[in-house]
Design a protein around this motif. Sequence first.
Motif, PDB file in Angstrom:
ATOM      1  N   ASP A 164       0.874  -1.226   0.175  1.00 47.53           N
ATOM      2  CA  ASP A 164      -0.141  -0.209   0.032  1.00 47.53           C
ATOM      3  C   ASP A 164       0.927   1.270   0.003  1.00 47.53           C
ATOM      4  N   TRP A 165       1.841   1.197   0.863  1.00 50.97           N
ATOM      5  CA  TRP A 165       2.927   2.223   0.806  1.00 50.97           C
ATOM      6  C   TRP A 165       3.361   2.425  -0.383  1.00 50.97           C
ATOM      7  N   ILE A 166       4.029   1.475  -1.214  1.00 50.76           N
ATOM      8  CA  ILE A 166       4.702   1.629  -2.436  1.00 50.76           C
ATOM      9  C   ILE A 166       3.568   2.189  -3.414  1.00 50.76           C
ATOM     10  N   ALA A 167       2.202   1.636  -3.398  1.00 55.35           N
ATOM     11  CA  ALA A 167       1.386   2.182  -4.362  1.00 55.35           C
ATOM     12  C   ALA A 167       1.122   3.548  -4.350  1.00 55.35           C
ATOM     13  N   ASP A 168       1.331   4.055  -2.969  1.00 47.76           N
ATOM     14  CA  ASP A 168       0.908   5.704  -2.577  1.00 47.76           C
ATOM     15  C   ASP A 168       2.035   6.476  -2.852  1.00 47.76           C
ATOM     16  N   TRP A 169       3.440   6.062  -2.940  1.00 52.37           N
ATOM     17  CA  TRP A 169       4.552   6.760  -2.577  1.00 52.37           C
ATOM     18  C   TRP A 169       4.880   7.634  -3.942  1.00 52.37           C
ATOM     19  N   PRO A 170       5.128   8.769  -3.875  1.00 54.22           N
ATOM     20  CA  PRO A 170       5.219   9.697  -4.993  1.00 54.22           C
ATOM     21  C   PRO A 170       6.156   9.388  -5.944  1.00 54.22           C
TER      22      PRO A 170
END
Length: 189
Positions: A164-170
Amino acid sequence: MGHAERLAPGGLVFLGMMSLECPLIPPTLANLAQGYPPTSGKWPRSVVDSDTPDFVARANEGWLDLSREGGLFGDDLEFLVAVEIEVDEEVTDWWWARVKLAESWDIMGAGSAAALGVGFGVPEFAMLSLAGDVIVCGTAGESAIGTVRVSGFRDLAGLRKLADWIADWPTTRQQEKAAARRWLESIGY
């Protein structure tokens, strides 16, 4: 050099690339899955000290046993392996190629030298079952090489949070963002 030529020294027959739209765990995330231990404590692994005579042959045997027992492949000997792909002229990423294990193979030696690692006897690879539920990673340390098998990773809360973090990280590459999001959606996250 194409994927078929790069994978052949390890005894992997290239059968084609998986569609980027498949909801498979992204290869970079698959490589990190081994860092999220199961409730039982450790993932199954096969480790061979580098100073052991015939350490590459023994590591190959360990890879085969661990992969076969854990369901990386069935009687058809087909599975997925992470390969570098060109997203555009300036950007590369990793995605899954479908392969078949040839009659003669050397994953940990010639394969690691050609495409599955950083040199002969220095494996660094991620493999995935066709069903997308078993990961086998090649690992190399200062004094040992081996493989780790990860299954049930869809249930690992820490790994799902990382996806989830990877998918949202700019700064995450667009292909990897989309792949992480597709995988999370496919497991109901």
